[in-house]
Design a protein around this motif. Structure first.
Motif, mmCIF file in Angstrom:
data_model
loop_
_atom_site.group_PDB
_atom_site.id
_atom_site.type_symbol
_atom_site.label_atom_id
_atom_site.label_comp_id
_atom_site.label_asym_id
_atom_site.label_seq_id
_atom_site.Cartn_x
_atom_site.Cartn_y
_atom_site.Cartn_z
ATOM 1 N N LEU A 454 0.830 -1.203 0.000
ATOM 2 C CA LEU A 454 0.000 0.000 0.000
ATOM 3 C C LEU A 454 0.864 1.252 0.000
ATOM 4 C CD1 LEU A 454 -3.081 0.556 2.300
ATOM 5 C CD2 LEU A 454 -1.373 2.334 2.018
ATOM 6 N N LEU A 455 1.951 1.229 0.772
ATOM 7 C CA LEU A 455 2.775 2.418 0.926
ATOM 8 C C LEU A 455 3.516 2.792 -0.344
ATOM 9 C CD1 LEU A 455 4.271 1.757 4.470
ATOM 10 C CD2 LEU A 455 2.180 2.947 3.867
ATOM 11 N N LEU A 456 3.754 1.814 -1.208
ATOM 12 C CA LEU A 456 4.552 2.076 -2.404
ATOM 13 C C LEU A 456 3.777 2.825 -3.477
ATOM 14 C CD1 LEU A 456 6.427 -1.324 -2.676
ATOM 15 C CD2 LEU A 456 7.404 0.882 -2.099
ATOM 16 N N ASP A 457 2.440 2.812 -3.373
ATOM 17 C CA ASP A 457 1.617 3.427 -4.397
ATOM 18 C C ASP A 457 1.228 4.840 -3.957
ATOM 19 O OD1 ASP A 457 -1.620 2.646 -5.891
ATOM 20 O OD2 ASP A 457 0.019 3.924 -6.566
ATOM 21 N N ASN A 458 1.771 5.844 -4.616
ATOM 22 C CA ASN A 458 1.472 7.244 -4.322
ATOM 23 C C ASN A 458 1.806 7.582 -2.870
ATOM 24 O OD1 ASN A 458 0.559 9.869 -4.283
ATOM 25 N ND2 ASN A 458 -1.354 9.416 -5.361
ATOM 26 N N VAL A 459 3.097 7.632 -2.587
ATOM 27 C CA VAL A 459 3.565 7.855 -1.224
ATOM 28 C C VAL A 459 3.049 9.172 -0.666
ATOM 29 C CG1 VAL A 459 5.609 8.121 0.229
ATOM 30 C CG2 VAL A 459 5.613 6.451 -1.610
ATOM 31 N N GLU A 460 2.993 10.215 -1.493
ATOM 32 C CA GLU A 460 2.572 11.530 -0.996
ATOM 33 C C GLU A 460 1.132 11.492 -0.504
ATOM 34 O OE1 GLU A 460 6.214 13.049 -1.351
ATOM 35 O OE2 GLU A 460 4.461 14.003 -0.461
ATOM 36 N N ALA A 461 0.233 10.880 -1.291
ATOM 37 C CA ALA A 461 -1.172 10.797 -0.887
ATOM 38 C C ALA A 461 -1.320 9.953 0.365
ATOM 39 C CB ALA A 461 -2.010 10.222 -2.027
ATOM 40 N N THR A 462 -0.545 8.874 0.439
ATOM 41 C CA THR A 462 -0.579 8.022 1.633
ATOM 42 C C THR A 462 -0.130 8.796 2.859
ATOM 43 O OG1 THR A 462 -0.146 6.030 0.315
ATOM 44 C CG2 THR A 462 0.343 5.911 2.656
ATOM 45 N N ALA A 463 0.982 9.524 2.721
ATOM 46 C CA ALA A 463 1.508 10.306 3.850
ATOM 47 C C ALA A 463 0.505 11.359 4.307
ATOM 48 C CB ALA A 463 2.828 10.959 3.451
ATOM 49 N N ASP A 464 -0.188 11.998 3.369
ATOM 50 C CA ASP A 464 -1.165 13.026 3.726
ATOM 51 C C ASP A 464 -2.312 12.443 4.537
ATOM 52 O OD1 ASP A 464 -0.875 14.930 0.610
ATOM 53 O OD2 ASP A 464 0.320 14.950 2.463
ATOM 54 N N LYS A 465 -2.817 11.293 4.109
ATOM 55 C CA LYS A 465 -3.915 10.660 4.850
ATOM 56 C C LYS A 465 -3.465 10.262 6.256
ATOM 57 C CE LYS A 465 -6.766 8.768 1.111
ATOM 58 N NZ LYS A 465 -7.400 7.549 0.547
ATOM 59 N N MET A 466 -2.266 9.664 6.317
ATOM 60 C CA MET A 466 -1.756 9.235 7.621
ATOM 61 C C MET A 466 -1.560 10.441 8.548
ATOM 62 S SD MET A 466 0.998 6.343 6.364
ATOM 63 C CE MET A 466 1.585 5.947 8.018
ATOM 64 N N ALA A 467 -1.003 11.506 8.003
ATOM 65 C CA ALA A 467 -0.734 12.694 8.821
ATOM 66 C C ALA A 467 -2.032 13.285 9.367
ATOM 67 C CB ALA A 467 0.022 13.735 8.008
ATOM 68 N N THR A 468 -3.076 13.313 8.542
ATOM 69 C CA THR A 468 -4.366 13.850 8.987
ATOM 70 C C THR A 468 -4.926 13.024 10.136
ATOM 71 O OG1 THR A 468 -4.856 14.678 6.765
ATOM 72 C CG2 THR A 468 -6.702 14.433 8.280
ATOM 73 N N LEU A 469 -4.876 11.701 9.996
ATOM 74 C CA LEU A 469 -5.409 10.835 11.053
ATOM 75 C C LEU A 469 -4.554 10.913 12.317
ATOM 76 C CD1 LEU A 469 -6.504 7.770 8.901
ATOM 77 C CD2 LEU A 469 -7.982 9.406 10.069
ATOM 78 N N LYS A 470 -3.244 11.081 12.147
ATOM 79 C CA LYS A 470 -2.366 11.161 13.317
ATOM 80 C C LYS A 470 -2.629 12.422 14.134
ATOM 81 C CE LYS A 470 1.832 9.912 13.853
ATOM 82 N NZ LYS A 470 1.667 8.803 14.813
ATOM 83 N N THR A 471 -3.072 13.492 13.489
ATOM 84 C CA THR A 471 -3.399 14.701 14.251
ATOM 85 C C THR A 471 -4.564 14.459 15.200
ATOM 86 O OG1 THR A 471 -4.910 15.529 12.542
ATOM 87 C CG2 THR A 471 -2.583 16.207 12.403
ATOM 88 N N HIS A 472 -5.331 13.397 14.929
ATOM 89 C CA HIS A 472 -6.452 13.040 15.803
ATOM 90 C C HIS A 472 -6.067 11.935 16.781
ATOM 91 C CE1 HIS A 472 -9.558 15.397 13.655
ATOM 92 N NE2 HIS A 472 -8.787 15.190 12.603
#
Length: 571
Positions: A454-472
């Motif tokens: 999962l992480l290998l496909d569109n790393v930037e989009a993956t990182a953005d989603k993870m970062a948003t959820l981590k703020t919560h």
């Protein structure tokens, strides 16, 4: 004898160069004055590096033949392993971040540093460069151990599956066929038992070499294990009839090559192969089905007398039809509420329960309790995993909310697996937050487990989603680490909280040096990056003790508890 530090200063302003040279005092470098070379352009720097690679580069970003970020890229290309400290006349936080991302180790503002500060920057840059080099070595070690067969150096099953996935996608785009050739050596067990495993290994090595010689450079030869090999042919004709002939020609070439005598420690031996072949020409083909078809065809070759090849016969479609039946049953099961969650404890080094992983089970009306290994792959292919995964997340969060109300369980964490299709859903972040809000679960106790693919496909989009959820407050674990393209790049860029050693390595950690080496490398890499590591599939005290002795202090497996209904979970 200690050698003086070789520093290349790339600076076109003689005044600035002289000032910096005066700052590099011997007392700040162990009593040895650095050996300073000054270049006023990238061209001069190239000539200097050609004569001797420096230990460090001090780089001005405004040069006659290059300016800005391009100077970092140019110098990094000249000496990729040499640390770079940038000297700039402008303060710009965004640009500084770009410079560091491009490969520099530090960024200093001209006129704002003294001798002590530049000396400290040089020392720290070299330290960071050494650490990054160490991490890259660890990464390469993990990659080699995880993706290549230790005996033959051929790609192993994991790498074959990855390449096959890419080949399927390319075949669908280009309308060109491909083929899988499943190769099994006839009576290899007899040779192994008679002459010994050392001789058997020599035969396997020579077979691997001959197979590589039989195919084109872009094709893949892999060893699945034992005496089983798979050859993947790509870019065959778009005509099915021509593709069959091309695959058959390669198969016959392999049979001829493997029929030649082998020199095994001075003894001439003979061996023959049985080959099963199946074609693929669309991205909709299932990887599992293709391998099964090639395997079934190989057994047909065995039944035909061995030392021959057979193509997949569509009378073997019974298995494919069974999958269609299973898909229909899964959909009925979703509507009838036949799915449930079991919880497997996760413990610390003292055996204390720190949390659990929520694991999906299917309570089939005829077959009883069905483990996910029998149906998850099909739900991912059909897309049913999105709704099934959402249901599992809701149920897990409800349980997390219940734990939060119990003083003895409020500190427990709960890990929930998230599939690639579920994570890539455009509303995934909003859905997760809505589930948290609806159930009242503590997000700081929720951990989403993601896979490497999962992480290998569109790393930037993956990182953005993870970062948003981590703020919560939601955490992330990298599941089955070591079985995909373990990359230091995404480990450093993504906000992960935990690495999980795959059970396939833990299972044989005491009997297979290769698996033990991978497990130890993952633990060391986690320590280097400050990421906790948990080992799953721990079944014996000896496995736990081995992992603990190498620094792993979190465990999951039958040794501590099987997946169980929530009513049986230790409270």
């Amino acid at each position: 004898m200690t050698q003086p530090l070789r520093i290349l200063l790339i600076e076109d302003d003689p005044g600035d160069a002289g000032l910096i040279a005066a700052m590099l005092r011997p007392t700040r470098f162990g009593g040895l004055a650095p050996r300073l070379t000054v270049a006023s352009s990238i061209k001069e720097a190239r000539n200097s590096v050609a004569e001797a690679v420096p230990d460090l580069v001090l780089l001005d970003l405004a040069l006659p033949d290059c300016a800005g970020l391009a100077t970092v890229t140019a110098v990094h290309g000249l000496a990729p392993e040499t640390p770079i400290v940038v000297l700039s006349g402008h303060r710009d936080a965004e640009f500084e971040a770009e410079v560091l991302e491009a490969g520099a180790q530090d960024y200093l503002i001209k006129g704002e540093f003294d001798a002590e500060q530049i000396s400290r920057a040089i020392r720290h840059a070299r330290t960071r460069a050494r650490l990054e080099a160490h991490l890259k070595l660890q990464e390469e070690k993990i990659r080699q151990l995880a993706f290549y067969d230790a005996l033959t150096q051929l790609p192993n099953r994991r790498l074959l599956l990855d390449r096959l996935q890419q080949a399927l996608a390319a075949s669908g785009r280009n309308h060109r066929a491909g083929a899988l050739l499943f190769i099994d050596l006839d009576d290899f067990k007899g040779l192994n038992d008679t002459l010994g495993h050392d001789v058997g290994d020599l035969l396997l090595i020579q077979v691997a070499q001959r197979l590589v010689e039989c195919v084109r450079e872009g094709d893949t030869v892999s060893r699945l294990g034992g005496d089983e090999f798979v050859v993947m042919l790509e870019d065959l004709s778009g005509s099915l009839e021509e593709a069959v002939l091309q695959a058959e020609a390669v198969g016959e070439k392999i049979i001829a090559a493997l029929n030649r005598p082998y020199d095994l420690n001075g003894n001439e031996q003979r061996s023959t192969p049985s080959i099963g072949i199946t074609l693929f020409d669309t991205a909709h083909d299932s990887i599992d089905d293709l391998l099964k078809r090639a395997d079934l065809a190989m057994y047909q070759a065995k039944e035909a007398g061995r030392n021959t090849l057979r193509f997949f016969d569509h009378t073997m479609q019974a298995r494919v039809e069974a999958r269609a039946v299973l898909d229909a049953e899964l959909r009925r099961g979703m509507r009838a509420g036949q799915f449930l969650l079991h919880y497997q404890p996760q413990v610390d080094g003292c055996g204390r329960v720190t949390g659990a992983e929520a694991l999906l089970r299917w309570n089939h009306p005829q077959r009883g309790l069905v483990a996910p290994g029998e149906f998850i792959a099909l739900t991912e292919e059909s897309g049913l995993i999105v709704s099934l995964g959402h249901w599992a997340l809701v149920e897990a969060c409800r349980q997390l909310s219940i734990w939060g109300k119990s003083p003895s369980q409020a500190q427990l964490t709960l890990a929930v697996n998230v599939s690639a299709r579920q994570f890539r859903h455009p509303d995934f972040v909003d859905q997760v937050l809505a589930v948290i809000d609806h159930t009242g679960a503590n997000p700081w106790r929720l951990k989403l487990e993601l896979t490497e693919s999962l992480l290998l496909d569109n790393v930037e989009a993956t990182a953005d989603k993870m970062a948003t959820l981590k703020t919560h407050g939601i955490g992330f674990a990298l599941d089955d680490f070591g079985t995909g393209y373990s990359s230091l790049t995404y480990l450093k860029r993504l906000p992960l909280d935990q690495l999980k050693i795959d059970r396939s390595f833990v299972q044989d950690v005491l009997s297979k040096p290769n698996d033990a080496a991978i497990a130890c490398a993952i633990i060391a890499l986690g320590a280097s990056l400050g990421l906790p590591v948990i080992a799953e599939g721990v079944e014996t005290p000896l496995q736990r003790d081995f992992l603990a002795s190498h620094g792993c202090v979190n465990f999951q497996g039958y040794l501590f508890g099987r997946p169980m209904p929530i009513e049986e979970f230790p409270g």
